[in-house]
Every structure is written in structure tokens, then in C-alpha cells.
Design a protein around this motif. Structure first.
Motif, PDB file in Angstrom:
ATOM      1  N   TYR A 171      40.660   7.485  59.716  1.00 50.84           N
ATOM      2  CA  TYR A 171      39.219   7.218  59.634  1.00 50.84           C
ATOM      3  C   TYR A 171      38.515   8.355  58.916  1.00 50.84           C
ATOM      4  O   TYR A 171      37.590   8.122  58.125  1.00 50.84           O
ATOM      5  CB  TYR A 171      38.620   7.034  61.031  1.00 50.84           C
ATOM      6  CG  TYR A 171      37.139   6.791  60.973  1.00 50.84           C
ATOM      7  CD1 TYR A 171      36.628   5.536  60.615  1.00 50.84           C
ATOM      8  CD2 TYR A 171      36.230   7.823  61.235  1.00 50.84           C
ATOM      9  CE1 TYR A 171      35.258   5.326  60.528  1.00 50.84           C
ATOM     10  CE2 TYR A 171      34.860   7.611  61.157  1.00 50.84           C
ATOM     11  CZ  TYR A 171      34.384   6.360  60.796  1.00 50.84           C
ATOM     12  OH  TYR A 171      33.021   6.153  60.690  1.00 50.84           O
ATOM     13  N   GLN A 172      38.966   9.578  59.138  1.00 49.21           N
ATOM     14  CA  GLN A 172      38.365  10.733  58.473  1.00 49.21           C
ATOM     15  C   GLN A 172      38.537  10.621  56.956  1.00 49.21           C
ATOM     16  O   GLN A 172      37.607  10.907  56.192  1.00 49.21           O
ATOM     17  CB  GLN A 172      38.994  12.028  58.978  1.00 49.21           C
ATOM     18  CG  GLN A 172      38.348  13.292  58.417  1.00 49.21           C
ATOM     19  CD  GLN A 172      38.880  14.555  59.074  1.00 49.21           C
ATOM     20  OE1 GLN A 172      39.449  14.516  60.162  1.00 49.21           O
ATOM     21  NE2 GLN A 172      38.702  15.690  58.411  1.00 49.21           N
ATOM     22  N   ASN A 173      39.716  10.220  56.524  1.00 48.97           N
ATOM     23  CA  ASN A 173      39.953  10.006  55.096  1.00 48.97           C
ATOM     24  C   ASN A 173      39.026   8.933  54.543  1.00 48.97           C
ATOM     25  O   ASN A 173      38.477   9.063  53.441  1.00 48.97           O
ATOM     26  CB  ASN A 173      41.407   9.576  54.858  1.00 48.97           C
ATOM     27  CG  ASN A 173      42.339  10.759  54.671  1.00 48.97           C
ATOM     28  OD1 ASN A 173      42.029  11.700  53.945  1.00 48.97           O
ATOM     29  ND2 ASN A 173      43.493  10.723  55.325  1.00 48.97           N
ATOM     30  N   GLN A 174      38.843   7.873  55.315  1.00 47.62           N
ATOM     31  CA  GLN A 174      38.013   6.756  54.862  1.00 47.62           C
ATOM     32  C   GLN A 174      36.551   7.165  54.730  1.00 47.62           C
ATOM     33  O   GLN A 174      35.921   6.893  53.705  1.00 47.62           O
ATOM     34  CB  GLN A 174      38.131   5.591  55.859  1.00 47.62           C
ATOM     35  CG  GLN A 174      37.210   4.419  55.523  1.00 47.62           C
ATOM     36  CD  GLN A 174      37.395   3.261  56.482  1.00 47.62           C
ATOM     37  OE1 GLN A 174      38.460   2.647  56.509  1.00 47.62           O
ATOM     38  NE2 GLN A 174      36.370   2.943  57.274  1.00 47.62           N
ATOM     39  N   ASN A 179      31.810   8.740  51.300  1.00 46.85           N
ATOM     40  CA  ASN A 179      30.704   9.653  51.039  1.00 46.85           C
ATOM     41  C   ASN A 179      31.001  10.627  49.898  1.00 46.85           C
ATOM     42  O   ASN A 179      30.317  11.652  49.754  1.00 46.85           O
ATOM     43  CB  ASN A 179      30.378  10.434  52.311  1.00 46.85           C
ATOM     44  CG  ASN A 179      29.738   9.562  53.371  1.00 46.85           C
ATOM     45  OD1 ASN A 179      28.539   9.287  53.327  1.00 46.85           O
ATOM     46  ND2 ASN A 179      30.540   9.095  54.321  1.00 46.85           N
ATOM     47  N   ASN A 180      32.008  10.287  49.083  1.00 44.29           N
ATOM     48  CA  ASN A 180      32.388  11.121  47.938  1.00 44.29           C
ATOM     49  C   ASN A 180      32.589  12.581  48.343  1.00 44.29           C
ATOM     50  O   ASN A 180      32.143  13.510  47.652  1.00 44.29           O
ATOM     51  CB  ASN A 180      31.329  11.035  46.825  1.00 44.29           C
ATOM     52  CG  ASN A 180      31.214   9.632  46.261  1.00 44.29           C
ATOM     53  OD1 ASN A 180      32.229   8.981  45.998  1.00 44.29           O
ATOM     54  ND2 ASN A 180      29.998   9.151  46.093  1.00 44.29           N
ATOM     55  N   GLY A 185      35.644  18.124  54.707  1.00 45.16           N
ATOM     56  CA  GLY A 185      34.219  18.035  54.963  1.00 45.16           C
ATOM     57  C   GLY A 185      33.906  17.331  56.273  1.00 45.16           C
ATOM     58  O   GLY A 185      32.817  17.498  56.826  1.00 45.16           O
ATOM     59  N   TYR A 186      34.874  16.566  56.777  1.00 48.09           N
ATOM     60  CA  TYR A 186      34.676  15.841  58.036  1.00 48.09           C
ATOM     61  C   TYR A 186      35.606  16.338  59.131  1.00 48.09           C
ATOM     62  O   TYR A 186      35.880  15.637  60.103  1.00 48.09           O
ATOM     63  CB  TYR A 186      34.830  14.333  57.798  1.00 48.09           C
ATOM     64  CG  TYR A 186      33.637  13.782  57.036  1.00 48.09           C
ATOM     65  CD1 TYR A 186      32.507  13.339  57.707  1.00 48.09           C
ATOM     66  CD2 TYR A 186      33.631  13.773  55.643  1.00 48.09           C
ATOM     67  CE1 TYR A 186      31.398  12.870  57.017  1.00 48.09           C
ATOM     68  CE2 TYR A 186      32.519  13.305  54.945  1.00 48.09           C
ATOM     69  CZ  TYR A 186      31.411  12.860  55.636  1.00 48.09           C
ATOM     70  OH  TYR A 186      30.303  12.414  54.956  1.00 48.09           O
ATOM     71  N   SER A 187      36.057  17.569  58.959  1.00 48.75           N
ATOM     72  CA  SER A 187      36.822  18.215  60.023  1.00 48.75           C
ATOM     73  C   SER A 187      35.852  18.819  61.028  1.00 48.75           C
ATOM     74  O   SER A 187      34.667  19.015  60.736  1.00 48.75           O
ATOM     75  CB  SER A 187      37.720  19.321  59.443  1.00 48.75           C
ATOM     76  OG  SER A 187      38.698  18.779  58.590  1.00 48.75           O
ATOM     77  N   ALA A 188      36.361  19.128  62.213  1.00 49.58           N
ATOM     78  CA  ALA A 188      35.520  19.739  63.251  1.00 49.58           C
ATOM     79  C   ALA A 188      34.922  21.041  62.729  1.00 49.58           C
ATOM     80  O   ALA A 188      35.622  21.877  62.163  1.00 49.58           O
ATOM     81  CB  ALA A 188      36.355  20.008  64.502  1.00 49.58           C
ATOM     82  N   GLY A 189      33.620  21.180  62.877  1.00 49.99           N
ATOM     83  CA  GLY A 189      32.930  22.392  62.441  1.00 49.99           C
ATOM     84  C   GLY A 189      32.283  22.283  61.081  1.00 49.99           C
ATOM     85  O   GLY A 189      31.354  23.043  60.776  1.00 49.99           O
ATOM     86  N   ALA A 190      32.729  21.345  60.251  1.00 46.33           N
ATOM     87  CA  ALA A 190      32.139  21.175  58.917  1.00 46.33           C
ATOM     88  C   ALA A 190      30.784  20.480  59.037  1.00 46.33           C
ATOM     89  O   ALA A 190      30.564  19.662  59.927  1.00 46.33           O
ATOM     90  CB  ALA A 190      33.070  20.370  58.015  1.00 46.33           C
ATOM     91  N   GLU A 191      29.869  20.785  58.125  1.00 53.74           N
ATOM     92  CA  GLU A 191      28.492  20.303  58.218  1.00 53.74           C
ATOM     93  C   GLU A 191      28.370  18.773  58.224  1.00 53.74           C
ATOM     94  O   GLU A 191      27.648  18.219  59.077  1.00 53.74           O
ATOM     95  CB  GLU A 191      27.652  20.888  57.079  1.00 53.74           C
ATOM     96  CG  GLU A 191      26.192  20.456  57.100  1.00 53.74           C
ATOM     97  CD  GLU A 191      25.480  20.807  58.407  1.00 53.74           C
ATOM     98  OE1 GLU A 191      24.553  20.072  58.779  1.00 53.74           O
ATOM     99  OE2 GLU A 191      25.861  21.805  59.065  1.00 53.74           O
ATOM    100  N   PRO A 192      29.064  18.036  57.328  1.00 55.09           N
ATOM    101  CA  PRO A 192      28.939  16.570  57.376  1.00 55.09           C
ATOM    102  C   PRO A 192      29.368  15.995  58.732  1.00 55.09           C
ATOM    103  O   PRO A 192      28.716  15.093  59.264  1.00 55.09           O
ATOM    104  CB  PRO A 192      29.870  16.100  56.251  1.00 55.09           C
ATOM    105  CG  PRO A 192      29.911  17.250  55.306  1.00 55.09           C
ATOM    106  CD  PRO A 192      29.868  18.467  56.175  1.00 55.09           C
ATOM    107  N   TYR A 193      30.441  16.547  59.276  1.00 57.90           N
ATOM    108  CA  TYR A 193      30.893  16.079  60.596  1.00 57.90           C
ATOM    109  C   TYR A 193      29.877  16.440  61.672  1.00 57.90           C
ATOM    110  O   TYR A 193      29.618  15.648  62.591  1.00 57.90           O
ATOM    111  CB  TYR A 193      32.257  16.670  60.945  1.00 57.90           C
ATOM    112  CG  TYR A 193      32.589  16.508  62.413  1.00 57.90           C
ATOM    113  CD1 TYR A 193      32.903  15.253  62.938  1.00 57.90           C
ATOM    114  CD2 TYR A 193      32.538  17.594  63.291  1.00 57.90           C
ATOM    115  CE1 TYR A 193      33.175  15.088  64.291  1.00 57.90           C
ATOM    116  CE2 TYR A 193      32.802  17.440  64.645  1.00 57.90           C
ATOM    117  CZ  TYR A 193      33.121  16.182  65.143  1.00 57.90           C
ATOM    118  OH  TYR A 193      33.375  16.029  66.482  1.00 57.90           O
ATOM    119  N   GLU A 194      29.314  17.636  61.598  1.00 58.50           N
ATOM    120  CA  GLU A 194      28.342  18.063  62.603  1.00 58.50           C
ATOM    121  C   GLU A 194      27.133  17.122  62.651  1.00 58.50           C
ATOM    122  O   GLU A 194      26.536  16.923  63.712  1.00 58.50           O
ATOM    123  CB  GLU A 194      27.875  19.497  62.318  1.00 58.50           C
ATOM    124  CG  GLU A 194      28.951  20.548  62.554  1.00 58.50           C
ATOM    125  CD  GLU A 194      29.412  20.595  63.998  1.00 58.50           C
ATOM    126  OE1 GLU A 194      28.561  20.523  64.900  1.00 58.50           O
ATOM    127  OE2 GLU A 194      30.640  20.683  64.221  1.00 58.50           O
TER     128      GLU A 194
END
Length: 221
Positions: A171-174, A179-180, A185-194
Motif C-alpha cells: 500500500y505504501q508503494n501504491q 502522489n508522485n 516519503g511514506y515511511s514512519a516519520g516522513a512528512e507526507p506520512y505524518e
């Protein structure tokens, strides 16, 4: 008279010193007694994510992974005394504390993304299934028999946790692609994920988590 005063001061000083030593011993002993044997508390609730409860045993894979990762770093830092690295103070926190926080961050991240994967009916393809099997096998070969026993969780449960993590990763890859962005960028701690995390609620059982002797679960320092 002055000699008596001097003697009284020495007695007073020694008494205070003894009391301080006894207090420190008491604090140390009570602190150690407060720590739990991880495998004996596996069924205790530790996290609530969007209303769903996770038990301490549900974090076993993350705990073992993080302990082994930090221990590898510690061996590179000082092969003969890995405890030095674990107790290293950097950026205002001990390495041990930072690693312990990572466990919770990873568990929350994967729980949220796993549920999103389920909601979108994502499944692992043949190649991803093969990669999962490889990770499942590697997980056990990376640990000694003693470490497996200390963890107290059977292979079927760890395999389940690794499968959940694999689906969360899919799902993270998707979402990264949608979102290009890149995967990290969607790992724990990264801004988009936050930003995503703000839309969810999670609560940690801090009283129990404080008693988890991280760094000494499958390891022994």
C-alpha cells in the motif's frame, strides 16, 4: 567543644552519605523489579489504533528486528562492549530510547497501511509472495535459539506479522506512486506520512511500555 562539633559533622555527613547510597540502591532495585519478562505479557494490550487493540505479542517482529539492527550498529561502534552504543546519548536522547520509539512508530504505520490495503483488497503477487517467504525464513535464521525462546512467539505468528508488513509496504508503494513521491516519503516519520497519521488515532499503553526492557528482550546487556 570544637572537636565535638567536628565529630558531629562527620557523623552527620556519613549518615547522609549512607542514606543517599541506600536510596540509590532502592531506586535501582525497584526499577529493575518494574521491568517485565516480555514473553510473559504477550496477551496484554499495548496499542490501540483507530479503535482496534494490539497486544504486546503483536509487536514481536518489530521488537526483534529493531534490537538486532541496533545491536549490529553497536558491534560496529564497539565490538567488545555493545552496551556503550545502546547507552549513547545523542540529540538529547539515548540510542535505546530512540530505537524503542521506532518500534511503536513502525507498528502504528504498518497497522494503518495494512488496513488500507485490506480496504482496497490488495494482495501480494507471485514475486511478492516469494519475497515474503524469504523474509520469513531470514527472520528466524537471524536469531539464535536462545533469542527465539526469549521472544516467546511462534513462527506462525511472526509469519503473520511479516505478511501484514508486506501488505502495508504494498500500500505504501501504491500511495507513493499516486502522489508522485518515492517510497520513503511514506515511511514512519516522513512528512507526507505524518499528514496521513493526523487523520488517525492511536494510543499507547505507556505504563506497560515503560516496563518493557527494550534492548534486553532477545538480547542481554
Amino acid at each position: 567543644m570544637s572537636e565535638n562539633k567536628s565529630q558531629k559533622k562527620r557523623i552527620w555527613f556519613i549518615t547522609i552519605l549512607i542514606l543517599l547510597v541506600l536510596l540509590l540502591i532502592s531506586l535501582f532495585v525497584s526499577g529493575r523489579r518494574g521491568k517485565i519478562v516480555y514473553r510473559e505479557y504477550l496477551s496484554e494490550d499495548i496499542l490501540t489504533v483507530d479503535g482496534e487493540k494490539l497486544q504486546l505479542g503483536d509487536l514481536a517482529m518489530y521488537i526483534a528486528y529493531e534490537e538486532l539492527k541496533v545491536e549490529d550498529e553497536a558491534a560496529a561502534y564497539d565490538y567488545y562492549d555493545t552496551n556503550k552504543y545502546w547507552n549513547l546519548h545523542t540529540s538529547g536522547r539515548f540510542v535505546k530510547e530512540v530505537a524503542k520509539t521506532h518500534v511503536i512508530e513502525m507498528a502504528v504505520h504498518d497497522e494503518i497501511f495494512y488496513r488500507q490495503a485490506m480496504a482496497e483488497k490488495l494482495t501480494l503477487d507471485e514475486k511478492e509472495e516469494e519475497q515474503l517467504r524469504s523474509r520469513q525464513e531470514d527472520f528466524w535464521t537471524d536469531m539464535t535459539e536462545e533469542q527465539q525462546e526469549r521472544l516467546g512467539v511462534d513462527k506462525a505468528e511472526i509469519d503473520r506479522q511479516l505478511e501484514k508488513a508486506a501488505l502495508a509496504q504494498k500500500y505504501q508503494n501504491q500511495i507513493a506512486a499516486e502522489n508522485n513521491s518515492d517510497f520513503d516519503g511514506y515511511s514512519a516519520g516522513a512528512e507526507p506520512y505524518e499528514q496521513i497519521l493526523k487523520e488517525h488515532k492511536y494510543k499507547l499503553n505507556e505504563k506497560l511500555w515503560d516496563r518493557v526492557d527494550f534492548g534486553n528482550i532477545i538480547l542481554n546487556h
